[in-house]
Design a protein around this motif. Structure first.
Motif, mmCIF file in Angstrom:
data_model
loop_
_atom_site.group_PDB
_atom_site.id
_atom_site.type_symbol
_atom_site.label_atom_id
_atom_site.label_comp_id
_atom_site.label_asym_id
_atom_site.label_seq_id
_atom_site.Cartn_x
_atom_site.Cartn_y
_atom_site.Cartn_z
ATOM 1 N N ALA A 177 0.917 -1.187 -0.027
ATOM 2 C CA ALA A 177 0.034 -0.044 -0.032
ATOM 3 C C ALA A 177 0.889 1.215 0.125
ATOM 4 N N VAL A 178 0.846 2.100 -0.706
ATOM 5 C CA VAL A 178 1.389 3.413 -1.115
ATOM 6 C C VAL A 178 0.556 4.607 -0.670
ATOM 7 N N GLN A 179 1.170 5.507 0.163
ATOM 8 C CA GLN A 179 0.375 6.794 0.351
ATOM 9 C C GLN A 179 1.180 7.718 -0.478
ATOM 10 N N TYR A 180 0.171 8.701 -1.083
ATOM 11 C CA TYR A 180 0.962 9.553 -1.900
ATOM 12 C C TYR A 180 1.149 10.969 -1.066
ATOM 13 N N PHE A 181 2.126 11.714 -1.491
ATOM 14 C CA PHE A 181 2.474 13.026 -0.790
ATOM 15 C C PHE A 181 2.667 14.193 -1.555
ATOM 16 N N ASP A 182 2.451 14.066 -2.824
ATOM 17 C CA ASP A 182 2.446 15.306 -3.569
ATOM 18 C C ASP A 182 1.395 16.159 -3.462
ATOM 19 N N VAL A 196 14.458 15.904 5.670
ATOM 20 C CA VAL A 196 13.702 16.536 6.497
ATOM 21 C C VAL A 196 12.587 15.816 6.671
ATOM 22 N N PHE A 197 12.159 15.440 8.160
ATOM 23 C CA PHE A 197 11.161 14.547 8.325
ATOM 24 C C PHE A 197 10.724 14.659 9.684
ATOM 25 N N ILE A 198 9.478 14.213 10.232
ATOM 26 C CA ILE A 198 8.955 13.989 11.604
ATOM 27 C C ILE A 198 9.262 13.024 12.269
ATOM 28 N N LYS A 199 9.534 13.008 13.459
ATOM 29 C CA LYS A 199 10.289 11.939 14.185
ATOM 30 C C LYS A 199 9.532 11.969 15.360
ATOM 31 N N LYS A 200 9.228 10.749 16.036
ATOM 32 C CA LYS A 200 8.660 10.565 17.234
ATOM 33 C C LYS A 200 9.060 9.298 18.050
ATOM 34 N N GLY A 227 11.604 7.746 18.209
ATOM 35 C CA GLY A 227 12.678 6.915 17.435
ATOM 36 C C GLY A 227 12.040 6.465 16.085
ATOM 37 N N GLU A 228 10.977 6.533 15.708
ATOM 38 C CA GLU A 228 10.494 6.299 14.557
ATOM 39 C C GLU A 228 10.001 7.555 13.786
ATOM 40 N N THR A 229 10.367 7.391 12.404
ATOM 41 C CA THR A 229 9.930 8.441 11.351
ATOM 42 C C THR A 229 8.549 8.221 11.152
ATOM 43 N N ILE A 230 7.618 9.455 11.446
ATOM 44 C CA ILE A 230 6.258 9.323 11.226
ATOM 45 C C ILE A 230 5.645 10.146 10.050
ATOM 46 N N SER A 231 6.642 10.565 9.219
ATOM 47 C CA SER A 231 6.231 11.336 8.141
ATOM 48 C C SER A 231 7.126 10.961 6.861
ATOM 49 N N ASN A 232 6.525 11.327 5.496
ATOM 50 C CA ASN A 232 7.384 11.237 4.265
ATOM 51 C C ASN A 232 8.712 11.917 4.705
ATOM 52 N N VAL A 233 9.754 11.762 3.817
ATOM 53 C CA VAL A 233 11.077 12.424 4.024
ATOM 54 C C VAL A 233 11.296 13.279 2.546
ATOM 55 N N LYS A 293 1.538 8.122 7.356
ATOM 56 C CA LYS A 293 2.316 8.938 7.777
ATOM 57 C C LYS A 293 1.801 10.460 7.691
ATOM 58 N N MET A 294 2.255 11.210 8.449
ATOM 59 C CA MET A 294 1.781 12.601 8.353
ATOM 60 C C MET A 294 2.671 13.167 7.030
#
Length: 215
Positions: A45-50, A195-199, A201-207, A129-130
């Motif tokens: 499953a792929v989430q789009y970030f554009d 640049v990304f959001i982390k919480k 120790g886990e990356t919770i957004s796209n990079v 992801k955020m």
């Protein structure tokens, strides 16, 4: 199981030594069969970030055995329904759809297909992801200490334990809400950084990437 097998109830049988080339004490037990349920299988499953598609929360689900039409089937992400129409499509191996915009992001969910109140597929572990819109940085590049406006989606109403990272360096946050993060560009050498959001120790957004320039 052949990839084009429609979901449903089947019988699977095994016939051993059909030519009776092996001498046995008992020749009558070489055949066995059993009922088997073959259901849709989600493999990715792929989430789009554009920026153009993320506001309508588009995603693509890949797998086998979905069937050529949606029929009475529904897709669930945790307890939430995923919308296939309008604007989506359904085929035997791919589903284009819209995930809900009002659920917690940065969370693992089971992704699965239901029909008639029953789960008919595997439960795929999907991390929602955020979203950081990397093409909307303001300024689009800058030196350390400059206030940077980062456009986001569902980043949370407050920072909490979340961190905005430039590589391994945490940015100093000035404002944080669902749609915007303002921070000071960290004191780092000129270059391009992830640049990304982390919480926790886990990356919770796209990079995405950002270029820090010299003062």
């Amino acid at each position: 199981v052949p990839e084009d097998t429609p979901p449903g109830n089947y019988y699977i049988g095994v016939y051993v030594d059909s030519t009776k080339s092996v001498k046995e004490l008992l020749e009558s037990n070489n055949i066995d069969w059993s009922a088997i349920w073959i259901g849709p299988h989600i493999t990715n499953a792929v989430q789009y970030f554009d920026w153009m598609v993320a506001p309508i929360h588009e995603m693509e689900i890949a797998g086998t055995g979905f069937g050529n039409t949606q029929g009475n089937k529904t897709i669930k992400i945790g307890q939430y329904n995923i919308s296939v129409i309008p604007g989506g499509s359904w085929s035997n191996t791919k589903i284009y759809c819209h995930y809900p915009g009002n659920i917690p992001y940065g969370v693992h969910y089971p992704l699965y297909i239901m029909e008639g109140g029953n789960i008919i597929s595997n439960q795929y572990d999907f991390f929602l992801k955020m979203v950081i819109f990397g093409n909307l940085f303001d300024p689009y590049q800058g030196p350390p200490g400059t206030t940077l406006h980062v456009d986001t989606m569902n980043a949370g109403s407050s920072q909490g334990q979340k961190k905005l990272m430039f590589g391994n360096t945490e940015a100093q946050i000035q404002l944080w809400n669902d749609a915007n993060i303002h921070c000071a560009i960290p004191n780092l050498p000129p270059g391009t950084y992830n640049v990304f959001i982390k919480k926790a120790g886990e990356t919770i957004s796209n990079v995405v990437t950002y270029t820090i320039t010299a003062n």
